[in-house]
Design an enzyme around this catalytic site. Structure first.
Site, short mmCIF file in Angstrom:
data_model
loop_
_atom_site.label_atom_id
_atom_site.label_comp_id
_atom_site.label_asym_id
_atom_site.label_seq_id
_atom_site.Cartn_x
_atom_site.Cartn_y
_atom_site.Cartn_z
CD GLU A 165 -1.23 -26.02 3.32
OE1 GLU A 165 -0.29 -26.05 4.28
OE2 GLU A 165 -1.38 -25.50 2.46
CB SER B 258 -0.50 33.56 -9.89
OG SER B 258 0.45 34.54 -10.51
#
Length: 736
Positions: A156, A445
């Site tokens: 950076e 069911s």
């Protein structure tokens, strides 16, 4: 000696008589000029001499005028320049001083999140998921791994320790690059130093205001705008920071506040999120990958694309080597052994489960928390992976390519502790629609066990008999209703066990009508089916809706001996740094619904469903299991829910838009998914018998009297089941 006043000097006359002798006065030169002119008398020689004298006097003044003009311009420019510089310096100094007075202590700048985070631990205490922006804790530039510090500086701002907060060279270079690539001068590369980037992270001292920004994301986006005005403001703010804090302090702010993808705020949180280690301990490869996230956190996040993150890390390793932070051998070692995700980060397990836990936790402690919250959950990551891989394998091998059918899986213990949850075929997601907890679907069911649970609790035996035959019931307000079996065939008088294992519809309706629909609704509700259950006779056939989580929890009540359970995923919740939990377990075993004997008898009946009924495809090798299939009208939903002595699991399959499933019933793919899940779930566990009671077989009841010529049967008092059966046959018009 006589006086010489008025005499002509005894010297030769010089050319250019206009010049006075050295040491002479202006007055003397003025007097002598006419005499000289008189003597020469204007002859040719005198004329030439005169002409030469005028030429000399004319050239020098012109050069002097130009020189004086440029000197005047220089003085004017210098005067303006130093005055402007003084004004700019004064303004810059004043603004810098103002920002300096506004800067808070360093400790207040390390974590400025307006909301907290949620960290979720599995049942063994291992992190498996995060929600919100996590902050792993404060770190400093002096304590962090040197490799990480060097990687950030190399990436950076390689002159970070040498400049005063602003790098004119870097800004000029960025402007040149932006213009050469067709962008505006401040679009794209910004040439910002780390100090300027910190100024952006701090939004130049402007605090987040919910009234001005809808979200923190919008606030941060606004703070990072690269306009000319923003750049100008950054300069005095950066200078003020350099004045107020040391270089290591500024880097500490950066290391703690930078967003690094996947909800990680700061390098400590990112190191824990991606690698399961502290930022103090990362190696060069890990440090390079973390530093590489700064340029585009979401794009380079290793959880999104590990290969892309490793490629970016290789670039950072090259910068570290180039700037002397790594030797060639160290750089080669880092490239040969790239950083890899931790097991938890790679698995990204339990996304649906984590969503469910957060959604069922009070908002002020989860979604809207301003504190960092730790939630210890019931999740078993081994079981979670088992459920995910089983579902994926079945769809990969037994479902046609391109199918949009969905499925969900829930695995829990008998007390309701949820161990695994899959809310859809895309397992590594968060925030997606959770079909295990949010989809309300007809149960078909799979609802029938609750009908038989009521009958068994009232004294029926699995060996008692019921009639499976055509049936018509007059429903008030609807008219005649005639249920049919799935096969459109009928078996006549059958034991209750056979009626359940073959999922006979008319038999289930007869039992429901005999024991009372209200009782069926009550038992189903008490077991955890929270929806508005149907009031008519179709209740017995599962026309009501429920979630898979509710159904699985209700079956857990059967396994545990007949007591209701509340499915739960939270063991305890506490604030980060606190030892005492705010609250503990949020569910578990509740009140008894049916007798333990009834539950054990029902378990036997459901085991026969798997042994020789509709659920044979769910049979487990060498292990007892019980369950029930379920298929709704037009096969829009297919279910299989069942359990062993150790775990309960539920599977649902269907389409989100209710499109009918082609050729799929509960005893088909859902049963196979259930089987594959349970085989993996029980891997390494010893087989244990089901807690069930096997009933004594009985002879079929005599419904019609014997022929007159046959010897009369000895008189016998009918049992409870026979009395209920006869009452039902007489009430609803069934024929033997």
């Amino acid at each position: 000696m006589g006086s010489t006043s008025g005499r002509t000097p005894l010297v030769a006359e010089r050319r250019g008589a206009g010049r006075a002798p050295a040491g002479g006065t202006t007055k003397a030169r003025t007097r002598s000029a006419p005499k000289t002119a008189a003597r020469t008398g204007g002859g040719n020689g005198g004329g030439r001499g005169n002409g030469g004298g005028r030429s000399g006097r004319g050239g020098k003044p012109r050069r002097g005028i130009v020189s004086r003009f440029f000197r005047w311009i220089g003085r004017l420019v210098w005067g303006i320049a130093w005055r402007v510089t003084a004004v700019v310096a004064l303004v810059l100094g004043t603004v810098t001083w103002y920002f300096y007075t506004q800067l808070p202590p360093l400790s207040e700048l390390l974590d400025a999140r307006t909301r907290g985070s949620v960290t979720l631990l599995d049942h063994e205490g291992e992190v498996f998921a995060w929600r919100g922006e996590t902050f792993g804790g404060q770190i400093t530039a002096t304590q962090v791994s040197p490799h990480l510090r060097n990687a950030v500086v190399a990436t950076e701002d390689r002159r970070f320790y040498r400049h005063f907060g602003v790098s004119p060279r870097g800004i000029a270079s960025a402007i040149r690059i932006n213009l050469s690539e067709g962008r505006g001068p401040f679009e794209g590369n910004g040439g910002s130093t780390i100090t300027q980037q910190v100024a952006k992270l701090l939004c130049l001292g402007v605090a987040f205001d919910p009234a001005q920004w809808k979200s923190e994301a919008e606030y941060e986006s606004d703070c990072r705008r690269g306009s000319m005005v923003r750049k100008i403001k950054e300069v005095p703010y950066a200078l003020a920071m350099e004045w107020k804090y040391s270089k290591n302090d500024i880097l500490t702010i950066y290391l703690n506040r930078a967003y690094l993808g996947a909800g990680a705020r700061g390098f400590e949180a990112a190191a824990q999120r991606y690698f399961g280690t502290s930022a103090n301990k990362v190696d060069p490869a890990q440090a390079a990958m973390l530093a590489g996230l700064l340029v585009a956190p979401s794009y380079y996040a290793p959880t999104r694309s590990l290969e892309r993150a490793q490629g970016r890390a290789n670039v950072i390793i090259g910068l570290m080597q180039q700037q002397g932070y790594l030797t060639k051998a160290e750089a080669d070692q880092a490239r040969a052994n790239p950083a890899r995700l931790s097991e938890a980060a790679e698995a990204r397990a339990g996304g649906y489960f984590a969503d469910w836990v957060v959604e069922t936790t009070p908002d002020f402690l989860a979604r809207d928390t301003t504190e960092d919250v730790i939630i210890h959950t019931t999740l078993d990551q081994h079981l979670q992976r088992a459920a995910e891989t089983a579902l994926a394998d079945v769809f990969a091998t037994k479902v046609k390519d391109g199918s949009k059918a969905q499925a969900a899986v829930v695995v829990m213990s008998a007390d309701g502790a949820v161990r695994a949850m899959v809310g859809g075929r895309k397992t590594q997601v968060a925030g997606d629609f959770n079909r295990a907890t949010q989809a309300m679907r007809q149960t078909g069911s799979a609802f029938k066990p609750f009908v038989y649970a009521v009958a068994l609790d009232l004294g029926y035996s699995p060996a008692d008999f019921v009639e499976d035959a055509p049936l018509t019931i007059n429903v008030r307000g609807s008219g005649p209703w005639s249920p049919k079996n799935y096969t459109n065939t009928y078996r006549g008088i059958v034991p209750l066990t056979e009626a359940l294992k073959h999922s006979l519809n008319t038999a289930a309706v007869r039992i429901s009508e005999a024991v009372g629909r209200d009782n069926v609704r009550r038992v189903a509700t008490d077991f955890g089916i929270d929806s508005d259950l149907a009031a008519g006779p179709a209740l017995a056939l599962g026309v009501s809706e429920a979630t898979l989580l509710e159904m699985t929890g209700a079956y857990a009540g059967i396994l545990n001996g007949g007591s209701a359970v509340t499915p739960y995923g939270v063991i305890e919740l506490r604030l980060q740094g606190e030892k005492k939990p705010l609250f503990g377990q949020g569910g578990g075993i509740g009140e008894r619904v049916i007798s333990e004997q009834a539950a054990r008898l029902l378990t036997y009946m459901m085991s026969e469903v798997i042994n020789s009924g509709t659920g044979t495809r769910a049979r487990l090798p060498g292990r007892e299991a019980a369950g029930k299939t379920g298929t709704t009208q037009a096969a829009r939903d297919a279910w299989f829910v069942g359990f062993t002595a150790d775990y309960v699991a539920g599977v649902w399959m269907g389409y989100d838009d209710n499109t009918p499933l082609a050729g799929v019933t509960g005893g088909g793919l859902p049963a196979e998914i259930w089987r594959e899940v349970m085989i993996r779930v029980h891997d390494g566990l010893p087989a244990r018998p089901l807690p069930m009671i096997v009933p004594t077989p009985r002879a079929p009841p005599v419904v019609n009297p014997p022929p007159a010529e046959a010897p009369a049967a000895p008189a016998r008092e009918p049992d409870l089941a026979e009395r209920i059966l006869n009452e039902v046959l007489g009430t609803i018009g069934g024929q033997p």
